[in-house]
Design a protein around this motif. Structure first.
Motif, mmCIF file in Angstrom:
data_model
loop_
_atom_site.group_PDB
_atom_site.id
_atom_site.type_symbol
_atom_site.label_atom_id
_atom_site.label_comp_id
_atom_site.label_asym_id
_atom_site.label_seq_id
_atom_site.Cartn_x
_atom_site.Cartn_y
_atom_site.Cartn_z
ATOM 1 N N SER A 36 25.976 -3.160 62.954
ATOM 2 C CA SER A 36 27.274 -3.803 63.158
ATOM 3 C C SER A 36 27.120 -5.312 63.317
ATOM 4 O O SER A 36 26.003 -5.831 63.476
ATOM 5 C CB SER A 36 27.952 -3.237 64.416
ATOM 6 O OG SER A 36 27.233 -3.643 65.572
ATOM 7 N N GLU A 37 28.258 -6.007 63.290
ATOM 8 C CA GLU A 37 28.254 -7.448 63.554
ATOM 9 C C GLU A 37 27.646 -7.743 64.924
ATOM 10 O O GLU A 37 26.846 -8.676 65.087
ATOM 11 C CB GLU A 37 29.679 -8.005 63.482
ATOM 12 C CG GLU A 37 30.260 -8.088 62.082
ATOM 13 C CD GLU A 37 31.052 -6.848 61.714
ATOM 14 O OE1 GLU A 37 30.857 -5.803 62.366
ATOM 15 O OE2 GLU A 37 31.866 -6.926 60.776
ATOM 16 N N ARG A 57 28.401 -6.291 52.874
ATOM 17 C CA ARG A 57 28.124 -4.859 52.957
ATOM 18 C C ARG A 57 27.633 -4.281 51.625
ATOM 19 O O ARG A 57 26.745 -3.429 51.602
ATOM 20 C CB ARG A 57 29.383 -4.115 53.415
ATOM 21 C CG ARG A 57 29.747 -4.341 54.882
ATOM 22 C CD ARG A 57 28.720 -3.749 55.798
ATOM 23 N NE ARG A 57 29.138 -3.778 57.204
ATOM 24 C CZ ARG A 57 28.330 -3.504 58.213
ATOM 25 N NH1 ARG A 57 27.068 -3.207 57.978
ATOM 26 N NH2 ARG A 57 28.769 -3.534 59.453
ATOM 27 N N SER A 154 36.938 -6.251 59.792
ATOM 28 C CA SER A 154 35.493 -6.114 59.602
ATOM 29 C C SER A 154 34.718 -7.230 60.286
ATOM 30 O O SER A 154 33.567 -7.053 60.677
ATOM 31 C CB SER A 154 35.168 -6.093 58.106
ATOM 32 O OG SER A 154 35.614 -7.280 57.482
ATOM 33 N N ALA A 235 37.229 -0.021 65.958
ATOM 34 C CA ALA A 235 35.888 -0.264 66.493
ATOM 35 C C ALA A 235 35.883 -0.263 68.013
ATOM 36 O O ALA A 235 34.865 0.001 68.628
ATOM 37 C CB ALA A 235 35.362 -1.595 65.975
#
Length: 455
Positions: A36-37, A57, A154, A235
């Motif tokens: 993930s970020e 991605r 995102s 998220a």
């Protein structure tokens, strides 16, 4: 800073080497979809402020911009000696051919450096929930904030903030870019938006129109505002409760609570199988969040799975109940490897139970979260109840040291002090939601040390 040629050797995935020019942008390869970020932010944050992050991605790559070249150099020098690994996967880092990232995310509503009265704010390393109220407190010193909308994309948790004047937005971006809302976390990355006007339909914890206080607070369903700007809560499932969490904990969180856990299911072990059942576990775990379902494991009679409403509530349960004594056993409470409990004949469903405590007054319930204590608090009592009836109802569970019956807001409540935490815990799990003189009573732990404190 001028670009100089760097003789730093950067090793790639296949063992090849190349010369690289210094840059404050770092290129990361072998970034799997499970990364993930936030994982990348945690890898590079020790070396300095991160101002931008783009996840590529489709290519399993990422570009990450540090505040300056020195920070990027420090990171790459460190990782030339230590193989960086995220979630068991080796990632490979080198200087990017880009000297500057011009956009945070190709799909974002940002336009970079062209001044506008609407700001697009991305929050990195978000350990604590961020609400409209928190954002208003941070941004309003720079001018009149008309509207705020928050959403999930995102790039991470984001917000659109509309000022009355463009110069206020410019001043806010100049002052706040790269700064943290809380010490060491919740870092602000701010761009000018390409939108001309925010449309706000609801005043709630996700959106607010400060020029129109009479808008409704959307209660159910998905608003057109959410559909227009992003998907809230994908998220961060706990973001639906963000306002309640912030109100309960004053913008911070209890020591030991990260607020970042996303695992909702808890494994409870070392239970007393002769005395425990699903409803008793519900009574205990519902102190820390809403319960979805519970399953006792027949192949391990002293084990059970408890699925909480979201990861934050599961983290509270693990934190406060680990090591608690119940029915002569010291409980082990840990996050389960199972993301959820599959529905079946051997599971008990609680998602629609009106006994779930966090459907109403969530902020108040979060505030009262604590480890088991010797004192329990009883509410929803009959108006004509006596202390003798309360003692008679609870004394099977241990020696009662003291009681106090009182009235608050016209409703009868009581405090009952036991000799030990274990006795109070047993009384709570056995008698919460039981009938006393015709009323279904509610029991929780009290953080008061003695009954005198209420006088």
């Amino acid at each position: 800073m001028s670009i100089v040629l760097c003789c730093l050797l950067v090793e790639g995935a296949a063992g090849w080497y190349k010369m690289a020019e210094l840059s404050k942008v770092i290129h990361v390869r072998n970034v799997g979809h499970e990364i993930s970020e936030n994982d990348l932010l945690q890898l590079f944050q020790p070396f300095g402020i991160i101002t931008k992050l783009v996840m590529l991605r489709a290519k399993n790559q990422a570009l990450l911009q540090m505040q300056d070249v020195a920070s990027a150099m420090n990171a790459l020098q460190f990782y030339s000696n230590v193989q960086p690994t995220i979630r068991g996967r080796n990632v490979y880092v080198q200087f990017s051919s880009h000297q500057e990232l011009t956009t945070m995310d190709q799909n974002s509503q940002g336009r970079g450096d062209e001044p506008n009265r609407i700001l697009l704010v991305t929050i990195h390393h978000m350990l604590y929930p961020i609400t409209v109220e928190v954002l208003h407190q941070v941004f309003s010193p720079h001018g009149f904030v008309e509207k705020i909308v928050t959403f999930q994309k995102s790039a991470g948790f984001q917000a659109l903030i509309q000022y009355q004047l463009r110069q206020s937005a410019v001043a806010a971006r100049t002052s706040l870019q790269g700064r943290n809302i809380y010490d060491g976390c919740c870092q602000l990355d701010i761009q000018f938006s390409n939108l001309d006007e925010l449309q706000v339909n609801y005043n709630n914890d996700r959106s607010r129109d400060f020029t129109n206080p009479h808008l409704p607070s959307e209660q159910k369903g998905r608003s057109s505002q959410q559909a227009g700007y992003g998907d809230v809560g994908v998220a961060y499932p706990q973001m639906a409760n963000a306002a309640a969490i912030a109100a309960a904990f004053g913008g911070g969180l209890p020591p030991g609570i990260s607020g970042t856990n996303d695992r909702c299911t808890v494994l409870v072990s070392n239970l007393n199988p002769d005395r425990i059942d699903e409803d008793k576990l519900f009574n205990l775990f519902s102190l820390y969040g809403n319960i979805v379902r519970i399953k006792l494991l027949h192949n391990k009679p002293d084990h059970a799975l408890v699925q909480m409403g979201d990861g934050f509530q599961a983290e509270l349960a693990v934190h406060f109940l680990k090591g608690a004594m119940l029915f002569g056993k010291r409980l082990e409470v840990n996050f389960s490897k199972h993301p959820n409990i599959t529905q079946g004949a051997d599971t008990h469903e609680y998602s629609n139970s009106n006994l779930n405590r966090f459907n109403r007054n969530a902020a108040k319930n979060y505030k009262y979260c604590c480890s088991p204590t010797k004192m329990i608090h009883l509410s929803t009592l009959p108006q004509d109840i006596t202390e003798e009836e309360i003692v008679s109802h609870l004394e099977d569970h241990g020696a009662i040291v003291n009681t106090k019956l009182f009235e608050m807001n016209g409703k009868k409540q009581a405090l009952v002090l036991f000799e030990t935490e274990e006795q109070a815990t047993e009384a709570l799990v056995c008698k919460h939601a039981s009938s006393l003189a015709g009323s279904i009573i509610r029991i929780s732990f009290s953080q008061l040390q003695s009954i005198r404190e209420t006088s």
